[in-house]
Design an enzyme around this catalytic site. Structure first.
Site, PDB file in Angstrom:
ATOM      1  N   THR A 226       0.827  -1.208   0.000  1.00 38.42           N
ATOM      2  CA  THR A 226       0.000   0.000   0.000  1.00 38.42           C
ATOM      3  C   THR A 226       0.860   1.255   0.000  1.00 38.42           C
ATOM      4  O   THR A 226       0.592   2.220  -0.736  1.00 38.42           O
ATOM      5  CB  THR A 226      -0.950   0.006   1.205  1.00 38.42           C
ATOM      6  OG1 THR A 226      -1.920  -1.033   1.035  1.00 38.42           O
ATOM      7  CG2 THR A 226      -1.676   1.335   1.350  1.00 38.42           C
TER       8      THR A 226
ATOM      9  N   ASN B   3      -6.212  -9.396  -7.359  1.00 41.20           N
ATOM     10  CA  ASN B   3      -6.151 -10.062  -6.070  1.00 41.20           C
ATOM     11  C   ASN B   3      -7.414 -10.824  -5.713  1.00 41.20           C
ATOM     12  O   ASN B   3      -7.385 -11.737  -4.880  1.00 41.20           O
ATOM     13  CB  ASN B   3      -5.845  -9.042  -4.969  1.00 41.20           C
ATOM     14  CG  ASN B   3      -6.786  -7.852  -5.005  1.00 41.20           C
ATOM     15  OD1 ASN B   3      -6.906  -7.184  -6.035  1.00 41.20           O
ATOM     16  ND2 ASN B   3      -7.455  -7.572  -3.905  1.00 41.20           N
TER      17      ASN B   3
ATOM     18  N   CYS C 141      -8.280  -6.253   2.420  1.00 46.59           N
ATOM     19  CA  CYS C 141      -8.262  -4.808   2.671  1.00 46.59           C
ATOM     20  C   CYS C 141      -9.653  -4.186   2.581  1.00 46.59           C
ATOM     21  O   CYS C 141      -9.854  -3.044   2.961  1.00 46.59           O
ATOM     22  CB  CYS C 141      -7.323  -4.123   1.689  1.00 46.59           C
ATOM     23  SG  CYS C 141      -5.603  -4.604   1.898  1.00 46.59           S
TER      24      CYS C 141
END
Length: 421
Positions: free
Chosen positions: A73, A182, A355
């Site tokens: 990130t 992802n 996330c």
């Protein structure tokens, strides 16, 4: 004790024993600050240097093109925000605007060090299925006066190249498209996008966090100017990542402080993490061909077994996908309910990106590939790993239908699909 079957490796991986062994000494013996000018400091500094050289060899780049960060990130934020603000206004005296052809194509640049920077470039292109770190960075940049085009993907989660090309403008500064998704595992045509960007004098960034353990990451072949990687996805330590920054890229630091990492990432380096990252990447890339064959066999076995369940579908590309990714939608059930029942059976999976797990909204990736909200809500991601075996897969294939049948019996709503799915 119940057997545990961990199928959430896209979220986090178990550190490899060789990686742990490589890191141990840097917690208890070689604990110096790399910026200190004494033996203990030089010992730590040399460890970082050796790790950087190892990774550079794998990426086929120069060692000083690697910037270590606190994770994927942070690397993404540095790439997008750093490039955006460094190039927002042209302060160079020798910058020249490239001539245009009648079709709006820009003259091909020879290499990045000679890349022409237009005054006040403020346009960025990305895709609708990027990781939240990219999408939220882009949203923040829009608030700062930048403009962002969000390109569509097809029903299999592959970026539509024609739309990407049409989105390019005279003031386009950066394209950011992930290497592999992802959530649904679809692998993007990175080399093709890299060529498009290079031919038009546009920087190209790719989030390679999910790809580093299984796909080639030679930056010269990929055609990327910036590449994000994350140790925690490849059986390395959490809390450490890197950003490859090709020489010639104009980029501003995003964390202010000391002069570590060429002044682009202030703060004392995470020496054990960096050492572990290099070891993890080395092992992953060395073993990827053999491991990929094993994972593909298990992945397809799981996919075929789960698709035997009535009213289910595979999300993502059938073949152009990560070898360990299986994302399935089960109609008329909620993904969170499935996860709770799987957890009771010792099976650990996810509904999508870790996330985004705190959000009640359906996956933005599944919405982008055209799934209705109610179908997206019933999707589960199984991401296989080094410890996954046939016995585990067979247990999942046996267990999931029982859970789906049970939940469908108590589900108050049945979806009217109308033949759209």
């Amino acid at each position: 004790m119940m057997n545990e079957i961990y199928l959430d490796n896209a979220a986090a991986t178990k550190m490899g024993e060789e990686v742990v062994d490589e890191m141990k000494g840097f917690y208890s013996e070689k604990y110096g600050n790399p910026s200190s000018f004494h033996y203990k400091g030089l010992e730590a500094k040399n460890a970082i240097l050796n790790a950087r050289l190892k990774i550079a060899k794998i990426l086929n780049c120069e060692s000083d093109e690697i910037i270590f960060t606190g994770g994927g990130t942070e690397s993404i934020n540095l790439a997008l925000k750093g490039v955006a603000f460094a190039n927002k206004e042209n302060s160079g005296q020798n910058a020249t605007q490239l001539p245009e052809f009648s079709n709006g194509q820009f003259l091909k640049t020879c290499n990045l060090t000679n890349r022409i920077i237009h005054k006040n470039k403020k346009h960025i292109i990305t895709s609708k299925i990027e990781h939240p770190a990219v999408l939220n960075s882009c949203k923040w940049l829009e608030k700062q006066g930048f403009e962002v085009s969000y390109v569509n993907v097809d029903k299999e989660g592959i970026v539509i190249i024609d739309e990407l090309i049409k989105a390019i403008r005279k003031d386009t500064l950066l394209i950011s498209v992930m290497y592999a998704n992802n959530e649904i595992g679809s692998i993007q045509p990175i080399e093709e996008i890299g060529k498009i960007a290079q031919d038009r004098g546009i920087y190209f960034h790719s989030d390679g966090c999910q790809a580093a353990g299984t796909l080639p990451i030679d930056v010269s072949k990929l055609g990327v100017d910036l590449l994000t990687l994350n140790a925690g996805k490849i059986y390395g330590p959490k809390g450490v990542g890197l950003l490859y920054v090709k020489k010639g890229v104009k980029i501003e630091p995003w964390i202010q402080g000391g002069e570590q990492e060429k002044g682009l990432r202030a703060g004392t380096e995470n020496v054990p993490g960096i050492v572990g990252f290099a070891k993890a990447l080395e092992i992953a890339q060395k073993n990827k061909e053999i491991e990929n064959k094993r994972l593909v066999k298990l992945r397809d076995r799981l996919t075929n077994g789960l698709l035997k369940i009535k009213d289910s579908r595979l999300n993502g590309h059938g073949t152009k996908r990560l070898p360990n990714n299986v994302n399935i939608s089960f109609f008329d059930v909620e993904g969170e309910s499935i996860l709770l029942h799987l957890n009771e059976k010792g099976i650990f999976a996810s509904t999508g990106s870790a996330c985004s797990s705190h959000s009640l909204e359906p996956s933005h990736v599944l919405i982008a590939i055209g799934l209705p909200h109610e179908v997206a809500h019933g999707s589960i991601r199984f991401s296989l790993g080094r410890e996954t075996n046939e016995k585990d897969i067979d247990y999942v294939i046996k267990t999931v239908p029982e859970i789906i049948n049970k939940l469908r019996k108590i589900s108050p709503v049945k979806m009217n699909r109308g033949g759209k799915i």
